[in-house]
Design an enzyme around this catalytic site. Structure first.
Site, PDB file in Angstrom:
ATOM      1  N   GLU A 113       9.749   1.692  10.370  1.00  8.52           N
ATOM      2  CA  GLU A 113      10.776   2.687  10.033  1.00  8.52           C
ATOM      3  C   GLU A 113      10.104   4.038  10.168  1.00  8.52           C
ATOM      4  O   GLU A 113       9.309   4.428   9.305  1.00  8.52           O
ATOM      5  CB  GLU A 113      11.259   2.490   8.589  1.00  8.52           C
ATOM      6  CG  GLU A 113      12.020   1.214   8.344  1.00  8.52           C
ATOM      7  CD  GLU A 113      13.388   1.213   8.979  1.00  8.52           C
ATOM      8  OE1 GLU A 113      13.952   2.298   9.208  1.00  8.52           O
ATOM      9  OE2 GLU A 113      13.888   0.112   9.265  1.00  8.52           O
ATOM     10  N   GLU A 155       9.818  16.382  14.419  1.00 11.13           N
ATOM     11  CA  GLU A 155      10.202  16.319  13.012  1.00 11.13           C
ATOM     12  C   GLU A 155       9.344  17.298  12.205  1.00 11.13           C
ATOM     13  O   GLU A 155       8.121  17.228  12.252  1.00 11.13           O
ATOM     14  CB  GLU A 155       9.954  14.892  12.534  1.00 11.13           C
ATOM     15  CG  GLU A 155      10.496  14.589  11.179  1.00 11.13           C
ATOM     16  CD  GLU A 155      10.166  13.155  10.767  1.00 11.13           C
ATOM     17  OE1 GLU A 155       9.026  12.708  11.003  1.00 11.13           O
ATOM     18  OE2 GLU A 155      11.054  12.501  10.203  1.00 11.13           O
ATOM     19  N   LYS A 208       0.859  -1.191   0.000  1.00 15.91           N
ATOM     20  CA  LYS A 208       0.000   0.000   0.000  1.00 15.91           C
ATOM     21  C   LYS A 208       0.892   1.237   0.000  1.00 15.91           C
ATOM     22  O   LYS A 208       1.469   1.614   1.017  1.00 15.91           O
ATOM     23  CB  LYS A 208      -0.914   0.049   1.224  1.00 15.91           C
ATOM     24  CG  LYS A 208      -2.003   1.095   1.015  1.00 15.91           C
ATOM     25  CD  LYS A 208      -2.527   1.708   2.285  1.00 15.91           C
ATOM     26  CE  LYS A 208      -1.767   2.886   2.780  1.00 15.91           C
ATOM     27  NZ  LYS A 208      -1.770   4.080   1.907  1.00 15.91           N
ATOM     28  N   CYS A 251      13.616  11.263   5.939  1.00 14.99           N
ATOM     29  CA  CYS A 251      13.571  10.817   7.332  1.00 14.99           C
ATOM     30  C   CYS A 251      14.902  11.033   8.022  1.00 14.99           C
ATOM     31  O   CYS A 251      14.953  11.289   9.219  1.00 14.99           O
ATOM     32  CB  CYS A 251      13.162   9.362   7.397  1.00 14.99           C
ATOM     33  SG  CYS A 251      14.161   8.318   6.337  1.00 14.99           S
TER      34      CYS A 251
HETATM   35  P1  NAD Z   1       2.312   8.707   7.310  1.00 13.13           P
HETATM   36  O1  NAD Z   1       2.556   8.024   8.597  1.00 13.13           O
HETATM   37  O2  NAD Z   1       1.277   9.742   7.242  1.00 13.13           O
HETATM   38  O3  NAD Z   1       1.919   7.655   6.173  1.00 13.13           O
HETATM   39  C1  NAD Z   1       2.743   6.561   5.849  1.00 13.13           C
HETATM   40  C2  NAD Z   1       1.878   5.477   5.246  1.00 13.13           C
HETATM   41  O4  NAD Z   1       1.036   4.955   6.266  1.00 13.13           O
HETATM   42  C3  NAD Z   1       0.954   5.935   4.138  1.00 13.13           C
HETATM   43  O5  NAD Z   1       0.864   4.927   3.163  1.00 13.13           O
HETATM   44  C4  NAD Z   1      -0.363   6.126   4.856  1.00 13.13           C
HETATM   45  O6  NAD Z   1      -1.480   5.998   4.005  1.00 13.13           O
HETATM   46  C5  NAD Z   1      -0.313   4.991   5.844  1.00 13.13           C
HETATM   47  N1  NAD Z   1      -1.134   5.137   7.039  1.00 13.13           N
HETATM   48  C6  NAD Z   1      -1.574   6.282   7.627  1.00 13.13           C
HETATM   49  N2  NAD Z   1      -2.316   5.989   8.709  1.00 13.13           N
HETATM   50  C7  NAD Z   1      -2.332   4.647   8.825  1.00 13.13           C
HETATM   51  C8  NAD Z   1      -2.935   3.736   9.742  1.00 13.13           C
HETATM   52  N3  NAD Z   1      -3.688   4.147  10.778  1.00 13.13           N
HETATM   53  N4  NAD Z   1      -2.740   2.419   9.564  1.00 13.13           N
HETATM   54  C9  NAD Z   1      -1.982   1.966   8.541  1.00 13.13           C
HETATM   55  N5  NAD Z   1      -1.412   2.769   7.626  1.00 13.13           N
HETATM   56  C10 NAD Z   1      -1.579   4.099   7.763  1.00 13.13           C
HETATM   57  O7  NAD Z   1       3.738   9.222   6.850  1.00 13.13           O
HETATM   58  P2  NAD Z   1       4.034  10.146   5.600  1.00 13.13           P
HETATM   59  O8  NAD Z   1       3.575  11.516   5.982  1.00 13.13           O
HETATM   60  O9  NAD Z   1       3.553   9.505   4.365  1.00 13.13           O
HETATM   61  O10 NAD Z   1       5.634  10.094   5.552  1.00 13.13           O
HETATM   62  C11 NAD Z   1       6.434  10.915   6.302  1.00 13.13           C
HETATM   63  C12 NAD Z   1       6.979  10.157   7.486  1.00 13.13           C
HETATM   64  O11 NAD Z   1       7.656   8.975   7.072  1.00 13.13           O
HETATM   65  C13 NAD Z   1       8.000  10.965   8.243  1.00 13.13           C
HETATM   66  O12 NAD Z   1       7.757  10.871   9.615  1.00 13.13           O
HETATM   67  C14 NAD Z   1       9.309  10.281   7.898  1.00 13.13           C
HETATM   68  O13 NAD Z   1      10.321  10.460   8.833  1.00 13.13           O
HETATM   69  C15 NAD Z   1       8.912   8.869   7.745  1.00 13.13           C
HETATM   70  N6  NAD Z   1       9.892   8.129   6.956  1.00 13.13           N
HETATM   71  C16 NAD Z   1      10.759   7.266   7.584  1.00 13.13           C
HETATM   72  C17 NAD Z   1      11.721   6.590   6.855  1.00 13.13           C
HETATM   73  C18 NAD Z   1      12.717   5.654   7.516  1.00 13.13           C
HETATM   74  O14 NAD Z   1      13.421   4.957   6.811  1.00 13.13           O
HETATM   75  N7  NAD Z   1      12.801   5.607   8.822  1.00 13.13           N
HETATM   76  C19 NAD Z   1      11.793   6.782   5.482  1.00 13.13           C
HETATM   77  C20 NAD Z   1      10.908   7.651   4.867  1.00 13.13           C
HETATM   78  C21 NAD Z   1       9.950   8.323   5.628  1.00 13.13           C
END
Ligand code: NAD
Length: 502
Positions: A256, A396, A181, A295
């Site tokens: 992650e 962040e 997803k 990230c």
């Molecule tokens: P997000 O948490 O809003 O969304 C990430 C994914 O999770 C999306 O596909 C979203 O649709 C899904 N999602 C949202 N709510 C959910 C739920 N309740 N249950 C299951 N899935 C759900 O994050 P974002 O805004 O898309 O991305 C930014 C974040 O990702 C930042 O915090 C960043 O640091 C992190 N990130 C971490 C890494 C790493 O390697 N540690 C890499 C890239 C991004």
């Protein structure tokens, strides 16, 4: 470039619309126009994809898990070749969808191809088990590794293709079946990747895809009883929700999450003109690549007090000169933020920092070029005189904002760098080799760079300490996440044990 892809859900080898018929517009962050229209999946679509993955896994005897390792590796290498074939197209798509520069989009494709190749080589080179000495010639004891089963892979919007691949490649290499997803904001390259998996010959049902929102699609995947593992990359708030949702079924969870990553600069790294130039250049790169939506962004500059004014002045001068614009335009160095929400969040963080006493040295506003008015652009921002009491230093931002803190001693530098609930990555800049190793050893972060920022290797684990997550991607541990260990103990000369004497 608006494209209709309403059949963006892939289940058991078939491309489908959402069961509800709903669609979503995917927007170009550079001008808010519609890039594509995709299926807006729901819980029903998640259920169908999970059922297909479960069926295709067939208790470990389905077509993909039963495929010999050498053939699995060959297929993953084919995927790497197809990615290289489509490099320009995919790089452009990633640039348009996520707002990053075209060059960044291309580099992402290269890194993704490397990851597929790495995991192909890793599994192909394995011996297939580990014989354990049971202390008796009459016992043959071996530990083997088997796929976990159905893996739910949930990814964010900042590195859509890369994050999906860091999960899909090892999950498939290990013989699992998957349901992917992507972020609802940037699903386009993940759809393209699944098309390449199909083209490479992956059996139906081995890789399923549901486009749609986190709730209900991701949430359903995290709680579903037929999902054996959920691997999630995204923000802390969603990650903790995923972990909770996974608890009732005790599925394996890999997270992650975010980072608030320190970039520690000692004055001794900047005693030569070249050293100073490099450290400033890399501090810019650490903080502002992909408009800080990384990230591992080095969003906290922790600089030795004696160097502060000289360093920050030069940093601010160069930050002001970063060329902002549509990622596909030549010469552009920084694209827009991914969404209106992300822009608003960044503006809110900067306002709160200024209210708390931070001193603005660069940026702090949207650009005023008329051509950028419709996009979600924000100027690279440097905030001086920051401290841990400020929200912007603790949380962040995920935007082009760099905060500056200072230290006087090595101990103080380490204490500041570790003073975060996250622990994803950090860097130390010094000309003193002993200090470099000492500080690197004391940093509580999953990746530590010495005199560099951002590089990672497919062979080296990636992941975080603290609230940056659970588990690792890449490297041997990134494959191990997708496996169960099984100890098979064979008694070659069975006899009664007579534990019970009667
Ligand atoms: P997000 O948490 O809003 O969304 C990430 C994914 O999770 C999306 O596909 C979203 O649709 C899904 N999602 C949202 N709510 C959910 C739920 N309740 N249950 C299951 N899935 C759900 O994050 P974002 O805004 O898309 O991305 C930014 C974040 O990702 C930042 O915090 C960043 O640091 C992190 N990130 C971490 C890494 C790493 O390697 N540690 C890499 C890239 C991004």
């Amino acid at each position: 470039m608006s494209e209709h892809q309403e059949k963006s859900i892939h289940v058991a080898g078939e491309w489908r619309t959402a069961a509800s018929g709903a669609t979503r517009e995917v927007l170009d962050p550079a001008d808010a126009t519609v890039l594509a229209v995709v299926a807006e999946g729901g819980a029903e679509d998640a259920d169908a994809a999970i059922a297909a993955a479960h069926e295709a896994f067939g208790n470990g005897r389905g077509p993909w898990p039963a495929t010999p390792v050498a053939e699995r590796a060959a297929l993953l290498r084919r995927v790497a070749d197809l990615l290289r074939r489509d490099r320009e197209e995919l790089g452009l798509l990633e640039s348009r969808d996520a707002g990053k520069t075209l060059e960044e989009g291309r580099v992402d494709v290269d890194c993704v191809a490397d990851a597929f190749r790495y995991f192909a080589d890793l599994v192909a080179g394995e011996s297939g088990g580990r014989v354990v000495d049971a202390g008796s010639p009459d016992v043959h004891s071996v530990v083997v590794h088997e796929p976990v089963g159905v893996c739910a892979l949930i990814t964010p919007w900042n590195y859509p293709l890369l994050q999906a691949s860091w999960k899909i490649a090892p999950a498939l290499a290990a013989g699992n079946t998957v349901v992917v997803k992507p972020s609802e904001i940037t699903p386009l390259t993940t759809i393209a990747l699944v098309r390449l998996l199909v083209e490479a010959g992956l059996p139906d049902g081995a890789a399923n895809l549901v486009t749609g929102p986190g709730d209900p699609v991701g949430a359903r995947m995290a709680e579903h009883p037929l999902v054996d593992l959920v691997s999630f990359t995204g923000g802390l708030a969603s990650g903790t929700r995923v972990m909770r949702a996974a608890a009732d079924t005790v599925k394996k969870v890999a997270l992650e999450l975010g980072g608030k990553n320190p970039n520690v600069v000692f004055a001794d790294a900047c005693t030569t003109a070249e050293g100073f130039d490099t450290a400033v250049d890399q501090a810019l790169n650490a903080a502002f690549v992909h408009s800080g939506q990384v990230c591992s962004a080095g969003s906290r500059l922790i600089v030795e007090e004696s160097l502060r004014e000289r360093f920050v002045a030069e940093l601010a001068r160069r930050a002001d000169r970063i060329r902002i614009g549509r990622g596909t335009d030549p010469g552009v160095e920084c694209g827009p933020l991914v969404s209106a929400a992300q822009l608003a969040r960044t503006e809110d963080f900067v306002a709160s920092a200024l209210a708390e006493g931070a001193v603005l040295r660069a940026g702090g506003e949207r650009p005023d070029e008329p051509g950028l008015a419709d996009g979600w652009f924000y100027r690279p921002t440097v905030l001086d005189r920051c401290h841990r009491g400020m929200r912007i230093v603790r949380e962040e931002v995920f935007g082009p904002v760099l905060t500056v803190e200072t230290f006087r001693t090595e101990d103080e530098a380490v204490a500041l760098a570790n003073d975060t609930e996250y622990g994803l990555a950090g860097a130390v800049w010094t000309a003193d080799a002993g200090r470099a190793r000492r500080v690197a050893g004391r940093l509580r972060h999953g990746t530590v760079w010495i005199n560099d920022f951002h590089p990672y290797l497919p062979q080296a684990e990636w992941g975080g300490f603290g609230k940056s997550g659970i588990g690792r991607e890449l490297g041997p541990a990134g494959l191990a996440e997708y496996r169960e260990s099984k100890h098979v103990y064979q008694n070659l000369a069975p006899r009664p044990v007579r534990w019970f004497k009667g």
